[in-house]
Design an enzyme around this catalytic site. Sequence first.
Site, PDB file in Angstrom:
ATOM      1  N   PRO A  21       0.906  -0.892  -0.229  1.00 33.39           N
ATOM      2  CG  PRO A  21      -0.011  -1.091   2.078  1.00 33.39           C
ATOM      3  CD  PRO A  21       0.491  -2.036   1.272  1.00 33.39           C
ATOM      4  CD  GLU A  22       3.429   2.742  -4.052  1.00 33.94           C
ATOM      5  OE1 GLU A  22       3.524   3.769  -4.609  1.00 33.94           O
ATOM      6  OE2 GLU A  22       3.813   1.789  -4.588  1.00 33.94           O
ATOM      7  NE  ARG A  58      11.248  -1.705  -4.152  1.00 35.86           N
ATOM      8  CZ  ARG A  58      10.547  -0.937  -3.268  1.00 35.86           C
ATOM      9  NH1 ARG A  58      10.978   0.089  -2.518  1.00 35.86           N
ATOM     10  NH2 ARG A  58       9.065  -1.017  -3.303  1.00 35.86           N
ATOM     11  CE  LYS A  73       5.229   4.965   0.486  1.00 38.98           C
ATOM     12  NZ  LYS A  73       6.022   3.811   0.141  1.00 38.98           N
TER      13      LYS A  73
END
Length: 275
Positions: free
Chosen positions: A2-3, A265, A60
Amino acid sequence: MPELPEVETVVKSLKKRVLNLIINKVEIFYPKIIKTNISVLDFQKQIENRKISDIQRIAKYIIFVLEDKVLISHLRMEGKWFLYDKNEVYDKKHVLATFHLSNNKILNYHDTRKFGTFDLQDLNDYKSNNPIKKLGPEPFVLEANSNYLYEKMSKSTRHIKTMLLDQTIIAGIGNIYADEILFDAKISPLITGNFLKPKDYQRIIESSKKILKKSIELGGTTIDSYQPEQGIDGKFQNELKVHTRKGKKCYECGNEIIKLKVNGRGTYYCKTCQY
């Protein structure tokens, strides 16, 4: 993971459903979730019988305002909040904490990876303490002509993608949105900060606001195993231009979307459109 848009979606949903309810009882099934240096018993005592006065978001983080205390929830990889009626049957697997609320409601924190965290702090000074203190500003508070990013990044030899993920520089941008922001700004994720000009940083700020605002409007992104909130499926995954599109044609130029690693990433971009 979740961002910012997904967390904003969770906060909006929870505010509609649990605001002003009283926490009658707290059960902690995974003590390591509590990062405040107190025992589980003290954590429970300080939360029980308090009203959920407000629910806010900073980057966040979800901020449950409990009168003069705040419970800071960081969802990390796969944390979720699920609300049930008291007698409703639900799967207890991966439930790390249960909050028994007034109005016969049960609020569960569910986390398959167990990476999420709780911090309990005082309302009057939590913004001056970690984890909130260390956060940089969100894109929304930066002006399009701001020199902030230029001042923070222009002397760095780190990749721009890596710096966008650094929450101490700019808060709220995660892997999905960094890819989408850089595509929108027509900037390669591989370029280093010292090669970008002030106008490039202006484009990054403008694209950050544009992409995050659109995702919030659509309820975030639902991909892999993440669902922003119980019963809610984000729609922004239908708007993704590069992320998860390895090998597919770029919507702008028709060339192939590439996937590579940037500082570990997974990163998606178009070599033709982003330079």
